[in-house]
Design an enzyme around this catalytic site. Structure first.
Site, PDB file in Angstrom:
ATOM      1  N   HIS A  57       1.759   0.742 -13.030  1.00 57.01           N
ATOM      2  CA  HIS A  57       2.469  -0.504 -13.331  1.00 57.01           C
ATOM      3  C   HIS A  57       3.978  -0.228 -13.338  1.00 57.01           C
ATOM      4  CE1 HIS A  57       2.908  -4.562 -14.814  1.00 57.01           C
ATOM      5  NE2 HIS A  57       3.772  -4.110 -15.706  1.00 57.01           N
TER       6      HIS A  57
ATOM      7  N   ASP B  38      -3.040  -4.501 -18.006  1.00 51.67           N
ATOM      8  CA  ASP B  38      -1.982  -3.498 -18.197  1.00 51.67           C
ATOM      9  C   ASP B  38      -2.032  -2.844 -19.574  1.00 51.67           C
ATOM     10  OD1 ASP B  38      -1.079  -3.937 -15.591  1.00 51.67           O
ATOM     11  OD2 ASP B  38       0.152  -5.618 -16.220  1.00 51.67           O
TER      12      ASP B  38
ATOM     13  N   GLU C 196       6.944   5.784  -8.836  1.00 50.06           N
ATOM     14  CA  GLU C 196       5.521   5.446  -8.965  1.00 50.06           C
ATOM     15  C   GLU C 196       4.667   6.438  -8.186  1.00 50.06           C
ATOM     16  OE1 GLU C 196       4.364   1.404  -8.262  1.00 50.06           O
ATOM     17  OE2 GLU C 196       6.285   0.615  -8.888  1.00 50.06           O
TER      18      GLU C 196
ATOM     19  N   GLY D 246       0.784  -1.242   0.000  1.00 51.78           N
ATOM     20  CA  GLY D 246       0.000   0.000   0.000  1.00 51.78           C
ATOM     21  C   GLY D 246       0.809   1.281   0.000  1.00 51.78           C
TER      22      GLY D 246
ATOM     23  N   LEU E 108      -9.643  -7.214 -13.458  1.00 51.53           N
ATOM     24  CA  LEU E 108     -11.039  -6.768 -13.392  1.00 51.53           C
ATOM     25  C   LEU E 108     -11.821  -7.320 -14.568  1.00 51.53           C
ATOM     26  CD1 LEU E 108     -10.202  -3.102 -12.422  1.00 51.53           C
ATOM     27  CD2 LEU E 108     -11.372  -4.757 -10.947  1.00 51.53           C
TER      28      LEU E 108
ATOM     29  N   ASN F 164       1.684   3.003  -2.629  1.00 54.09           N
ATOM     30  CA  ASN F 164       1.013   3.924  -3.564  1.00 54.09           C
ATOM     31  C   ASN F 164      -0.256   4.496  -2.934  1.00 54.09           C
ATOM     32  OD1 ASN F 164       2.304   4.192  -6.391  1.00 54.09           O
ATOM     33  ND2 ASN F 164       2.561   2.015  -5.901  1.00 54.09           N
TER      34      ASN F 164
ATOM     35  N   MET G 228      -3.996  -6.837  -7.316  1.00 53.47           N
ATOM     36  CA  MET G 228      -3.455  -7.955  -8.080  1.00 53.47           C
ATOM     37  C   MET G 228      -4.522  -8.892  -8.657  1.00 53.47           C
ATOM     38  SD  MET G 228      -0.405  -7.342  -8.422  1.00 53.47           S
ATOM     39  CE  MET G 228       1.032  -6.505  -7.764  1.00 53.47           C
TER      40      MET G 228
HETATM   41  C1  GAR Z   1       3.798  -1.476  -7.197  1.00 57.10           C
HETATM   42  O1  GAR Z   1       5.101  -1.632  -7.663  1.00 57.10           O
HETATM   43  C2  GAR Z   1       2.822  -1.459  -8.355  1.00 57.10           C
HETATM   44  O2  GAR Z   1       3.306  -0.775  -9.480  1.00 57.10           O
HETATM   45  C3  GAR Z   1       2.694  -2.932  -8.635  1.00 57.10           C
HETATM   46  O3  GAR Z   1       2.596  -3.530  -7.366  1.00 57.10           O
HETATM   47  C4  GAR Z   1       3.337  -2.726  -6.437  1.00 57.10           C
HETATM   48  C5  GAR Z   1       2.422  -2.371  -5.288  1.00 57.10           C
HETATM   49  O4  GAR Z   1       3.127  -1.668  -4.284  1.00 57.10           O
HETATM   50  N1  GAR Z   1       1.535  -3.209  -9.441  1.00 57.10           N
HETATM   51  C6  GAR Z   1       1.523  -4.115 -10.410  1.00 57.10           C
HETATM   52  O5  GAR Z   1       2.468  -4.815 -10.688  1.00 57.10           O
HETATM   53  C7  GAR Z   1       0.192  -4.205 -11.162  1.00 57.10           C
HETATM   54  N2  GAR Z   1       0.371  -4.867 -12.406  1.00 57.10           N
HETATM   55  P1  GAR Z   1       2.363  -0.922  -3.139  1.00 57.10           P
HETATM   56  O6  GAR Z   1       1.356  -1.920  -2.566  1.00 57.10           O
HETATM   57  O7  GAR Z   1       3.436  -0.553  -2.159  1.00 57.10           O
HETATM   58  O8  GAR Z   1       1.661   0.278  -3.715  1.00 57.10           O
END
Ligand code: GAR
Length: 210
Positions: free
Chosen positions: A112, A148, A177, A18, A96, A20, A93
């Site tokens: 991503h 994606d 990100e 979490g 949808l 992001n 993850m």
């Molecule tokens: C992040 O690196 C995000 O870009 C990736 O999962 C991680 C989540 O981190 N998402 C994907 O790979 C989706 N295809 P977070 O839970 O610390 O935000």
């Protein structure tokens, strides 16, 4: 001063750490993004993202085990209950359903950890290392039914160093990100994004208000 009523209600979908989500919560709280996180929905009962939502005092829901269609109908009901106008996938993850994407067309965002269209799917950092690219990055895009895929709003890059591991690369990408996602959501909440085909344009602030 930004009035509470003019803040766009955002729903954030998570599955894990979490970070992001935290960047979005902080940017909204600081007034950097003219939005407010109205609810956080998790596919994983053990996600640390849940602690972040609770600490911020934001309604938090864990999805029940269900078919993809039932799960997405449940998400839509929660998002509607909170009058959500923008849905942020933040390390969510699960794929949808097309029906969900249709319901929320042009209002769902994903982050991503690669320069799409390269390295879609799981383990994007591992894919980048295996492919031997010298530059990688992250992408914020509008969501379409295929994984994606969708019109790209913003990307940021980082070099890949000879001694990088999946973990060092992932750690270096995360702050990128966070900044990229916050910037894209700032534009969205200021009504500055226009989609034409596969391209996304950011219109001048003065035009958005008129
Ligand atoms: C992040 O690196 C995000 O870009 C990736 O999962 C991680 C989540 O981190 N998402 C994907 O790979 C989706 N295809 P977070 O839970 O610390 O935000």
């Amino acid at each position: 001063m930004v009035m509470q009523g003019s803040l766009k209600p955002l729903g954030v979908l998570v599955s894990g750490y979490g970070s992001n989500l935290q960047a979005i919560l902080d940017a909204c709280a600081q007034g950097v993004v003219a939005g407010r996180v109205a609810c956080v929905i998790s596919s994983n009962a053990r996600a640390f993202a849940g602690e972040r939502a609770k600490n911020a005092g934001v309604p938090y829901y864990v999805l029940p085990n269900a078919t993809p269609e039932e799960r997405d109908a449940h998400i839509t009901a929660l998002l509607k209950k909170h009058d959500v106008q923008g849905v942020c996938l933040a390390g969510y993850m699960r794929l949808l359903t097309a029906g969900f994407v249709d319901t929320w067309w042009d209002r769902v965002f994903n982050i991503h950890p690669s320069l799409l269209p390269a390295f879609k799917g799981m383990n994007a950092q591992r894919q980048a290392l295996s492919a031997g690219v010298k530059v990688t990055g992250c992408t914020v895009h509008f969501v379409r039914p295929a994984m994606d895929e969708g019109p790209i709003i913003l990307q940021a890059t980082t070099p890949v160093f000879a001694d990088d591991t999946e973990d060092t690369l992932a750690q270096r990408l995360l702050p990128l990100e966070h900044r990229t996602y916050v910037q894209a959501l700032k534009w969205y909440c200021d009504d500055r994004l226009r989609i034409q085909g596969e391209r996304v344009f950011v219109i001048p602030a003065a035009e958005a208000k008129s």
